[in-house]
Motif scaffolding. Sequence first.
Motif, PDB file in Angstrom:
ATOM      1  N   LEU A 136       0.827  -1.202   0.000  1.00 42.89           N
ATOM      2  CA  LEU A 136       0.000   0.000   0.000  1.00 42.89           C
ATOM      3  C   LEU A 136       0.864   1.256   0.000  1.00 42.89           C
ATOM      4  O   LEU A 136       0.596   2.227  -0.723  1.00 42.89           O
ATOM      5  CB  LEU A 136      -0.929  -0.018   1.210  1.00 42.89           C
ATOM      6  CG  LEU A 136      -1.911   1.147   1.331  1.00 42.89           C
ATOM      7  CD1 LEU A 136      -2.854   1.198   0.142  1.00 42.89           C
ATOM      8  CD2 LEU A 136      -2.707   1.033   2.637  1.00 42.89           C
ATOM      9  N   ALA A 137       1.929   1.237   0.791  1.00 38.87           N
ATOM     10  CA  ALA A 137       2.828   2.393   0.847  1.00 38.87           C
ATOM     11  C   ALA A 137       3.491   2.635  -0.508  1.00 38.87           C
ATOM     12  O   ALA A 137       3.623   3.784  -0.956  1.00 38.87           O
ATOM     13  CB  ALA A 137       3.879   2.181   1.929  1.00 38.87           C
ATOM     14  N   TYR A 138       3.921   1.570  -1.186  1.00 37.83           N
ATOM     15  CA  TYR A 138       4.563   1.729  -2.507  1.00 37.83           C
ATOM     16  C   TYR A 138       3.571   2.225  -3.549  1.00 37.83           C
ATOM     17  O   TYR A 138       3.944   2.955  -4.479  1.00 37.83           O
ATOM     18  CB  TYR A 138       5.199   0.421  -2.952  1.00 37.83           C
ATOM     19  CG  TYR A 138       6.471   0.098  -2.216  1.00 37.83           C
ATOM     20  CD1 TYR A 138       7.571   0.950  -2.275  1.00 37.83           C
ATOM     21  CD2 TYR A 138       6.578  -1.060  -1.457  1.00 37.83           C
ATOM     22  CE1 TYR A 138       8.742   0.656  -1.589  1.00 37.83           C
ATOM     23  CE2 TYR A 138       7.740  -1.364  -0.764  1.00 37.83           C
ATOM     24  CZ  TYR A 138       8.823  -0.493  -0.835  1.00 37.83           C
ATOM     25  OH  TYR A 138       9.983  -0.785  -0.154  1.00 37.83           O
ATOM     26  N   ALA A 139       2.292   1.846  -3.429  1.00 38.55           N
ATOM     27  CA  ALA A 139       1.295   2.347  -4.363  1.00 38.55           C
ATOM     28  C   ALA A 139       0.995   3.824  -4.098  1.00 38.55           C
ATOM     29  O   ALA A 139       0.894   4.630  -5.039  1.00 38.55           O
ATOM     30  CB  ALA A 139       0.014   1.522  -4.259  1.00 38.55           C
ATOM     31  N   GLU A 140       0.881   4.195  -2.832  1.00 37.47           N
ATOM     32  CA  GLU A 140       0.527   5.575  -2.484  1.00 37.47           C
ATOM     33  C   GLU A 140       1.690   6.541  -2.671  1.00 37.47           C
ATOM     34  O   GLU A 140       1.513   7.665  -3.162  1.00 37.47           O
ATOM     35  CB  GLU A 140       0.048   5.629  -1.031  1.00 37.47           C
ATOM     36  CG  GLU A 140      -1.303   4.973  -0.799  1.00 37.47           C
ATOM     37  CD  GLU A 140      -1.714   4.978   0.665  1.00 37.47           C
ATOM     38  OE1 GLU A 140      -2.922   4.903   0.936  1.00 37.47           O
ATOM     39  OE2 GLU A 140      -0.814   5.054   1.549  1.00 37.47           O
ATOM     40  N   ASP A 181      12.890   6.783 -12.497  1.00 37.87           N
ATOM     41  CA  ASP A 181      11.640   7.510 -12.257  1.00 37.87           C
ATOM     42  C   ASP A 181      10.898   6.890 -11.068  1.00 37.87           C
ATOM     43  O   ASP A 181      11.117   5.726 -10.724  1.00 37.87           O
ATOM     44  CB  ASP A 181      10.738   7.450 -13.491  1.00 37.87           C
ATOM     45  CG  ASP A 181      11.231   8.319 -14.631  1.00 37.87           C
ATOM     46  OD1 ASP A 181      12.152   9.137 -14.400  1.00 37.87           O
ATOM     47  OD2 ASP A 181      10.714   8.178 -15.759  1.00 37.87           O
ATOM     48  N   VAL A 182      10.018   7.671 -10.473  1.00 41.95           N
ATOM     49  CA  VAL A 182       9.172   7.177  -9.387  1.00 41.95           C
ATOM     50  C   VAL A 182       7.747   7.072  -9.919  1.00 41.95           C
ATOM     51  O   VAL A 182       7.180   8.058 -10.407  1.00 41.95           O
ATOM     52  CB  VAL A 182       9.232   8.103  -8.163  1.00 41.95           C
ATOM     53  CG1 VAL A 182       8.240   7.643  -7.096  1.00 41.95           C
ATOM     54  CG2 VAL A 182      10.643   8.140  -7.591  1.00 41.95           C
ATOM     55  N   LEU A 183       7.175   5.882  -9.836  1.00 36.26           N
ATOM     56  CA  LEU A 183       5.812   5.651 -10.317  1.00 36.26           C
ATOM     57  C   LEU A 183       4.867   5.569  -9.131  1.00 36.26           C
ATOM     58  O   LEU A 183       5.017   4.707  -8.256  1.00 36.26           O
ATOM     59  CB  LEU A 183       5.747   4.360 -11.136  1.00 36.26           C
ATOM     60  CG  LEU A 183       4.352   3.984 -11.660  1.00 36.26           C
ATOM     61  CD1 LEU A 183       3.827   5.041 -12.623  1.00 36.26           C
ATOM     62  CD2 LEU A 183       4.377   2.612 -12.331  1.00 36.26           C
ATOM     63  N   ARG A 190      -6.113   2.961  -3.796  1.00 36.29           N
ATOM     64  CA  ARG A 190      -7.493   2.997  -3.292  1.00 36.29           C
ATOM     65  C   ARG A 190      -8.157   1.622  -3.404  1.00 36.29           C
ATOM     66  O   ARG A 190      -8.886   1.196  -2.511  1.00 36.29           O
ATOM     67  CB  ARG A 190      -8.296   4.059  -4.060  1.00 36.29           C
ATOM     68  CG  ARG A 190      -7.976   5.486  -3.628  1.00 36.29           C
ATOM     69  CD  ARG A 190      -8.925   6.472  -4.261  1.00 36.29           C
ATOM     70  NE  ARG A 190      -8.643   6.667  -5.671  1.00 36.29           N
ATOM     71  CZ  ARG A 190      -7.772   7.562  -6.151  1.00 36.29           C
ATOM     72  NH1 ARG A 190      -7.092   8.337  -5.311  1.00 36.29           N
ATOM     73  NH2 ARG A 190      -7.567   7.684  -7.445  1.00 36.29           N
ATOM     74  N   SER A 191      -7.878   0.918  -4.497  1.00 33.85           N
ATOM     75  CA  SER A 191      -8.448  -0.425  -4.657  1.00 33.85           C
ATOM     76  C   SER A 191      -7.872  -1.385  -3.627  1.00 33.85           C
ATOM     77  O   SER A 191      -8.600  -2.196  -3.031  1.00 33.85           O
ATOM     78  CB  SER A 191      -8.179  -0.949  -6.075  1.00 33.85           C
ATOM     79  OG  SER A 191      -8.895  -0.204  -7.035  1.00 33.85           O
ATOM     80  N   LEU A 192      -6.563  -1.312  -3.403  1.00 31.98           N
ATOM     81  CA  LEU A 192      -5.940  -2.188  -2.420  1.00 31.98           C
ATOM     82  C   LEU A 192      -6.488  -1.898  -1.023  1.00 31.98           C
ATOM     83  O   LEU A 192      -6.734  -2.821  -0.237  1.00 31.98           O
ATOM     84  CB  LEU A 192      -4.415  -2.026  -2.450  1.00 31.98           C
ATOM     85  CG  LEU A 192      -3.603  -2.902  -1.492  1.00 31.98           C
ATOM     86  CD1 LEU A 192      -3.931  -4.381  -1.672  1.00 31.98           C
ATOM     87  CD2 LEU A 192      -2.108  -2.657  -1.685  1.00 31.98           C
TER      88      LEU A 192
END
Length: 550
Positions: A136-140, A181-183, A190-192
Amino acid sequence: MTIGSTAWSTGGMIATAKPTASAVGAAVLARGGNAIDATIAAALTLNVIYPMMCGLGGDVFALIYEAKSGRVYGINASGIAPYNATLAKYRSLGYDTLMPADGMLSVAVPGGVRAYFDILERWGTMSFAELAAPALAYAEQGFAVSPETARHFAATEAKLAKYETSRRVFLPDGRVPAAGDVLVQPDLARSLRLVIDGGPDVLYRGELAERILDYANAHGGIWRGDEWASQETDIYQPPPSVTYRDRYEIYQTSPPSQGMILLEELNLVEGFELRRLAAPDASGDAAPHAPQADLTTTHLLVEAKKLAFADRNRYAGDPRQVEWPLHTLLSKEFAAHRRSGIDPHRAAALVSGAELPGDTTSHVCVDAAGNMVSFIHSISNAFGCCEVAGDTGILLNNRAGRGFRLEEGHPNCIAPGKRTMHTLNTWLVTEGVRPYAVGNTPGGDGQPQWNLQILTNLLDLGMSAGETVAAPRWTSTPGTDPVGLARPVELAIESRSAADVRDGLERLGHRLRVIGPWAAGGDVQLIRIRQGGVREGASDPRGEGVTVCL
């Protein structure tokens, strides 16, 4: 990690395709989690940082050795085709010979998310929310794109650019991310979070299911909707297995996984005395001088691969809808009969299935208690169907498009509610009652043949874990993908292989294509438990993975 290096430990160990995922899994082990907890945490992290290979829209197959009982369990979390997916329907849409490779007509129900929860409920010790926190942290907050990940983005840029939803996520500045780059993926985050708060039913019966299916059917999909609600994880015991050299029991994932190919291959080569090791190539082509199989062993392995793949192509289908002779194909008697088709002095060209009587990522983990997990998950092709499902941030798989055939009467022909035969497979070895090794690799049809090379390197040729994953490798085509079945038989072999092996293979009639020194494919993760409980692990130098141990 240096090339061919081996990690050693008496405690927990995890090997994954990305250093970040290995670190996440190792941290779970260090906090007292078991191998199952660490595996799921690593998988969820990879869903975010390796989006071209796996995700919430993908499938899972796994094998688990349960230390307290000494039993091996199999997990099948593949999904079905839409209930409206008839052969006539696809032909009416203009697909006469091949399934669509991307877009919403190529999607099968994703089984991975439900499997995460089912596996944890049975074997885990930590909550899904705790294990999903790093992902979740890597997605946000974003993750740094590695060079390998950037290459995958670049190779698939044109397909991603076809879809507005995918452009918004993966081409935010009009280009795909480059190395460094940072993605950031806020929609996926939000889905997770919805899955963390609401459990798997959010994806299969609830809000996410509704949003995904509404988008899919508005963009060419043919879903009825209840297919997703019916998704279940198959947990079975024991998985299919064969004995090898009267010493090892080698387990594989059950159909619709095509892991049976590896088991048939092993039965075939068991009838030959495989040579020890070829000497390093004095010309320097094989540098660094990794141990490798000699000419005779390489030829026999390639020929066994051809026979086993032919039998899979002729007979295999979803066992819930197609009756086919798996027990016969994996019997020692059948192997003895089929082995007569291997000429030790000549390569076969096209091989037929026997006449019978009547882009993915994987990782392995072992904990201090001796539990072992061999885990593989995928959205099929790189980036799956290449179309993000609306504003969910979720890339769905293209397993239906990649796997099914449009050939009436074939056991793997598309049909409503059917599971396609699946390239995903993973293996686990015991020696008597003792857990011995877990390993796997992504790579579609490369998996059963690279796994064959790994196991014979380890069990027959006496290589260490590091030598096993670094040894020169080959890939024989065609495989099982309907797109390539008509291609000429060819053997791609790394230039590091010994010159006398390459020359000898050509003399035996193999159509050889010499490729780059590390270009044969695979991203092997391997852990072996030696006598005394010492863990020996290694990650494939062809990828970016690492083995982390406590």
